[in-house]
Each structure stands twice: as C-alpha cells, then as structure tokens.
Design a protein around this motif. Structure first.
Motif, mmCIF file in Angstrom:
data_model
loop_
_atom_site.group_PDB
_atom_site.id
_atom_site.type_symbol
_atom_site.label_atom_id
_atom_site.label_comp_id
_atom_site.label_asym_id
_atom_site.label_seq_id
_atom_site.Cartn_x
_atom_site.Cartn_y
_atom_site.Cartn_z
ATOM 1 N N PRO A 228 0.825 -1.210 0.000
ATOM 2 C CA PRO A 228 0.000 0.000 0.000
ATOM 3 C C PRO A 228 0.856 1.257 0.000
ATOM 4 O O PRO A 228 2.028 1.241 0.389
ATOM 5 N N GLY A 229 0.270 2.357 -0.447
ATOM 6 C CA GLY A 229 0.937 3.643 -0.350
ATOM 7 C C GLY A 229 2.057 3.846 -1.351
ATOM 8 O O GLY A 229 2.319 3.020 -2.237
ATOM 9 N N TYR A 230 2.723 4.976 -1.180
ATOM 10 C CA TYR A 230 3.816 5.366 -2.080
ATOM 11 C C TYR A 230 4.829 6.129 -1.261
ATOM 12 O O TYR A 230 4.486 7.036 -0.511
ATOM 13 N N ARG A 231 6.102 5.757 -1.406
ATOM 14 C CA ARG A 231 7.160 6.376 -0.618
ATOM 15 C C ARG A 231 8.186 7.010 -1.550
ATOM 16 O O ARG A 231 8.623 6.378 -2.513
ATOM 17 N N VAL A 232 8.544 8.256 -1.254
ATOM 18 C CA VAL A 232 9.448 8.981 -2.135
ATOM 19 C C VAL A 232 10.450 9.777 -1.302
ATOM 20 O O VAL A 232 10.117 10.277 -0.222
ATOM 21 N N LEU A 233 11.666 9.863 -1.795
ATOM 22 C CA LEU A 233 12.703 10.661 -1.148
ATOM 23 C C LEU A 233 12.989 11.894 -1.986
ATOM 24 O O LEU A 233 13.278 11.788 -3.184
ATOM 25 N N GLU A 326 6.200 1.501 5.534
ATOM 26 C CA GLU A 326 5.932 0.664 4.367
ATOM 27 C C GLU A 326 4.459 0.258 4.281
ATOM 28 O O GLU A 326 3.970 -0.087 3.206
ATOM 29 N N ASN A 327 3.752 0.289 5.394
ATOM 30 C CA ASN A 327 2.344 -0.109 5.414
ATOM 31 C C ASN A 327 1.394 1.079 5.408
ATOM 32 O O ASN A 327 0.176 0.895 5.512
ATOM 33 N N LEU A 331 0.673 8.835 0.614
ATOM 34 C CA LEU A 331 1.978 9.255 0.119
ATOM 35 C C LEU A 331 2.835 9.730 1.288
ATOM 36 O O LEU A 331 2.410 10.556 2.089
ATOM 37 N N VAL A 332 4.047 9.187 1.388
ATOM 38 C CA VAL A 332 5.014 9.606 2.398
ATOM 39 C C VAL A 332 6.212 10.217 1.686
ATOM 40 O O VAL A 332 6.826 9.568 0.832
#
Length: 438
Positions: A228-233, A326-327, A331-332
């Motif tokens: 789930p979700g989306y993680r971006v730096l 991660e869960n 959007l993070v």
C-alpha cells in the motif's frame, strides 16, 4: 436508524440472541447480515478490502451504535429484560456524561457466543493487539480496573472513525503530543516553482499516483501484488523547492500535507519514538493524507554498529519505522539534504528518489525575473544576467535577497530596486551559509 439495513440487522440479531437465551424452545432464526455495499454508513475502501467476517462486522456496528442513536441499545435490551430483571452476562456500562448503554467486551462475548460459551475465543481474537481493528486503531477495549476481567472494559471507537463512518470524512486532527504534525499550505502555484526538466517529470509521476493510485490498486486488482501507499525521497541542497513541491502536490490533488514535527516524535526513551510514530500514522492514514518528513535524517538515518544497549534499541527503532512507513496507505515524502544520510533499507523501498539540484543558469534567471513584485522597477544599473552568472543561489536564497532588496527600497521611500540592495542581500545570504563572496 431502524431503516438503515445494517442497524436493522443489529437490532434483530440482539433480539435473536436474547430470545435464544431466555426462550430456548422457541424457533429462533438467525437474521442475515446485509452486504457492506448495502450499508448506509460510509465504509472506507481499506475496510472493505480487509474481508471482515460476520462477527467482526457485528462488533463494528455494536460499537458505533451509541454514537448514532443514544438509546438504540437501551430500547432493545430494556424491552427484553422488563420481566427478567438484571442480566449480568450482557455486560455493558453507563458513561460519566452519557447515560445510555455502552457495550463492553462481555456484551460482545454474549452476542458472538450466545449459549455456546466454548466460542469465546472469537471475542478475544477480535480485541487482540494484532487484530485489524487494533492495528488501525479503529476500536479497542478500554483497560479494566485493576483485578477486573479484561472483557469488562467498554469498547472504544476512535473519534476519527466515528466521524469517517457516519459523515464520510474526518475533521482535521489538531496539533498535539499525540499528533505532532501541522498542515502546510502555499499561495503559490506550479508556475511559481522552477525545477529542472527531470525533476518536474518525476513530480508529475507522483501526481499520477495520487490521482490514479486507488484505481490501480483496487479496480485493477494490484493490491494483491503491490504494497500500500507510495514512498518517495526528496534530496538536494536547502532552498531548492522540496517543501514547496510537497505543498503544491497537496494543493493540486486536494490532499492535506502534514509536516511532521520530528522534535516531538523522536524520544530519548526506549520505545517512545515507535509509539509516537504509530499514533501519528494511525490518525493520518484514515484520510490518506500526505505525510512530509523534513530533515528526515533524524528519524530515518543510517543504523549504527551495535556497541551498547542504546545502539541496539536505536537500530530496532529504525527497523520499526521502516515497517510502519511501508504499510502506510498514503503518500510519504522524506526530505533530506543528502541522500547518503538515509539508511539504505529505506532507500531500497522508495518507489521514487527525486533529486532537487541547485538551479542552473536558465532556471536562476527565470527565478530572478519572476521574483520581484510588479509595483517595483529595477534600476538600469542592474544586470540580472551578470548576477545569475556570478552567483550560484538556490530559489529560497533568491527570494530572501528579493525580500531584503524590496525592504531596502521601502525604507528609502523608493519604488526602485538598486544594484547595491541586491549585492548587499547576496552578501547576507553568503554569510549565512559560511561562504565567501567574491
């Protein structure tokens, strides 16, 4: 409320269980719970996808019922118990201000087990800390008084879920120790943000995920294959547009962007950081808002070699953060000045890593031209091209210089910005960064 199919079912089921207990010889037929698609409550997609069974749905309705109609449970129970008197197996308590019937774990056990008390395990499973309800902080049992049975505690549903299920939305959580985050907003538009072509292209990919992520995961069935979700730096020097980009993404997509106050999340006490972050994420993910961790190195920095107990727990803390982020459904965004400062375990799990470099000559020139207000004019002694070529500055630094120059003009009672104002402003910015102006 009785016209709502889900609460009509709850009423009939409670009556069925009471009849089964007090009139065992009566031919009692258990009512059928309607499909969630027929409920009048607003059910978020992630709850629908959780595959709740009949008993779990029943507990959800039971817990919510006092919030929807204060006398709902009393009206059913009192009619049945008018001739039988007190019935402690049903559990329930009265609130301090709310005088209606509030269900407890014992109420749940009676409704789920009926006269077959060998089935009590289901009740304990529903209120276990590993259950879906607890993990998402939807509902839980209040801690009972010392020495009293666990199931004597009343069932509590978080206020956010009461609002979400009944109104279809939640009120914005206010800044507090339990929610150390504030909404960041901007009056600027995308045209005001000057980024490199490559960075702009990657930002559009983020916008596509925010807009179409639910379609991809649910309608196209990718929730079985993707996390789930989306993680971006976001990484790059200060002042290159990382925070502004996060704000504009929220503005364009109608999402709130919560900037996390890391000073209130990170704790020197073992286990407290995990607890703080867990509370924050549980509240935020109910509406799938955007989370923005500025200077994320403080939380997501590299793990150290274990030299003592503190290092051991610090590494466990990073591992927990990795798992929890991660869960997260939304959007993070993690922002850092240096990509190398972020633990590699996090980097591997980012769907996108976006570099925000210092603006190139053409981008700096555009920033300078767009920065000054329309009510002032630039003196003829100003050569913007020469300034852009000579001084490599970030967008934020350019805006600081423009602000300083305009204040100088106002202090001199002028509507003209002179070269000396700008040069002095540049010198101030260089001094702030410890650089030498040539």
């Amino acid at each position: 409320m009785n016209t709502n199919p889900e609460f009509k079912y709850l009423k009939e089921f409670i009556q069925y269980r009471l009849d089964q207990y007090f009139q065992p010889d009566k031919d009692n037929q258990e009512p059928t719970i309607p499909e969630m698609s027929e409920w009048t409550l607003y059910i978020p997609d992630f709850i629908k996808e959780a595959g709740l069974d009949k008993e779990e749905k029943l507990v959800l309705l039971l817990c919510l019922s006092p919030h929807v109609q204060s006398n709902f449970l009393d009206s059913i129970i009192q009619n049945k118990l008018a001739t039988t008197g007190d019935f402690p197996q049903l559990g329930g308590v009265r609130g301090k201000n709310f005088r209606g019937f509030l269900p407890t774990g014992e109420t749940t056990m009676f409704l789920l087990s009926g006269i077959n008390f060998q089935e009590n395990k289901k009740t304990y499973d529903i209120f276990h800390s590993n259950h879906f309800f607890a993990k998402h902080q939807i509902l839980w049992l209040e801690k009972p008084l010392e020495g009293e049975p666990k199931l004597s505690g009343k069932i509590i549903m978080s206020q956010e879920y009461v609002e979400l299920l009944t109104q279809g939305k939640t009120n914005k959580p206010s800044f507090s120790m339990k929610f150390p985050a504030q909404v960041i907003e901007t009056k600027m538009d995308w045209d005001d943000l000057i980024l490199s072509d490559e960075t702009s292209k990657q930002i559009q990919e983020l916008h596509a995920w925010i807009t179409h992520g639910n379609t991809l995961m649910n309608d196209w069935g990718m929730h079985k294959k993707l996390k789930p979700g989306y993680r971006v730096l976001f990484h790059g020097p200060p002042g290159t547009g990382k925070t502004l980009t996060a704000s504009l993404l929220g503005k364009q997509t109608g999402k709130d962007v919560y900037k996390i106050d890391l000073s209130m999340v990170v704790s020197k006490f073992i286990g407290e950081t995990e607890k703080n972050l867990s509370n924050l994420l549980a509240k935020a993910e109910k509406t799938e808002n955007i989370l923005f961790f500025d200077e994320a190195d403080a939380l997501f920095g590299k793990r150290t070699n274990v030299r003592d107990a503190h290092d051991k727990y610090a590494n466990q803390e990073v591992s927990y953060l990795l798992q929890r982020i991660e869960n997260y459904n939304g959007l993070v965004i993690l922002a850092s000045n240096l990509k190398s400062n972020i633990d590699e375990a996090f980097v591997r799990r980012f769907q996108a890593i976006i570099h925000f470099p210092l603006p190139k000559f053409s981008e700096r020139l555009l920033l300078w031209k767009n920065a000054f207000p329309s009510k002032v004019k630039l003196h003829s002694d100003i050569d913007l091209v020469q300034l852009v070529q000579k001084y490599e500055l970030s967008g934020a630094e350019i805006m600081n210089i423009v602000q300083y120059s305009c204040l100088c003009a106002l202090a001199d009672n002028k509507k003209t910005v002179y070269q000396s104002y700008i040069v002095n402003g540049i010198q101030r910015e260089y001094q702030k960064g410890g650089r030498i102006m040539r």
